[in-house]
Design an enzyme around this catalytic site. Structure first.
Site, mmCIF file in Angstrom:
data_model
loop_
_atom_site.group_PDB
_atom_site.id
_atom_site.type_symbol
_atom_site.label_atom_id
_atom_site.label_comp_id
_atom_site.label_asym_id
_atom_site.label_seq_id
_atom_site.Cartn_x
_atom_site.Cartn_y
_atom_site.Cartn_z
ATOM 1 N N THR A 27 0.846 -1.188 0.000
ATOM 2 C CA THR A 27 0.000 0.000 0.000
ATOM 3 C C THR A 27 0.881 1.237 0.000
ATOM 4 O OG1 THR A 27 -2.058 0.918 0.899
ATOM 5 C CG2 THR A 27 -0.360 0.304 2.509
ATOM 6 N N CYS A 32 -2.553 9.245 5.170
ATOM 7 C CA CYS A 32 -3.242 8.035 5.633
ATOM 8 C C CYS A 32 -2.322 7.232 6.555
ATOM 9 C CB CYS A 32 -3.628 7.158 4.451
ATOM 10 S SG CYS A 32 -4.798 7.911 3.322
ATOM 11 N N HIS A 49 -5.859 0.410 5.913
ATOM 12 C CA HIS A 49 -5.357 1.668 5.332
ATOM 13 C C HIS A 49 -6.508 2.658 5.441
ATOM 14 C CE1 HIS A 49 -3.496 3.792 1.550
ATOM 15 N NE2 HIS A 49 -4.133 4.652 2.330
#
Length: 155
Positions: A27, A32, A49
């Site tokens: 990811t 985030c 996430h």
């Protein structure tokens, strides 16, 4: 005896991945945050996430929000056979990519909600790479708990 090659999976924002099969989950994080949970006895893990710190009760209780994403990941891990007392956590992300004064509170609050929810559940954070101004690309091995991290540099 042949060892099984882990599958590869790309985790989008507002998503959760937890399976018993060996997987390398990738990811990319800016402001985030990703929380990786790993059961050190059963040798499997999961990752989320999330984009925003806390769901405040309006609209859908989505894993877009940290408090929801961590609770859903924990529930999924327990449903797969993990024991809460065997879980360890690693947290990543929460960069203020455009300087500390922009998207100021989102990144910091994303980091804080991970710490708060994990502490609430008495899950120790054994590693973290959070804050700063650079995005991160991570690869999480659900079979070993290892995380490889590379900073994302703007060109």
């Amino acid at each position: 005896m042949t060892t099984q090659q882990p599958e590869k999976y790309f985790l989008l924002s507002s998503a959760i991945y937890a399976e018993r099969k060996p997987t390398i989950v990738q990811t990319v994080l800016g402001s985030c945050v990703a929380v990786c949970l790993f059961d050190k006895v059963k040798d499997f893990g999961g990752i989320n996430h999330y984009m925003m710190p806390v769901w405040k009760g309006e609209g859908l209780a989505s894993p877009k929000y940290g408090n929801i994403a961590i609770e859903k990941l924990l529930k999924r891990m327990l449903n797969l056979g993990a024991k809460k007392e065997n879980l360890i956590a690693k947290i990543f992300g929460g960069a203020s990519q455009y300087g500390e004064n922009t998207n100021f509170s989102i990144a910091k609050n994303n980091i804080q909600v991970a710490k708060d929810v994990l502490q609430e559940h008495k899950i120790p954070i054994i590693a973290s790479n959070v804050g700063g101004e650079k995005g991160r690309r991570i690869l999480f091995n659900t079979n070993t708990g290892e995380v490889l991290l590379k900073y994302v540099v703007k060109h």
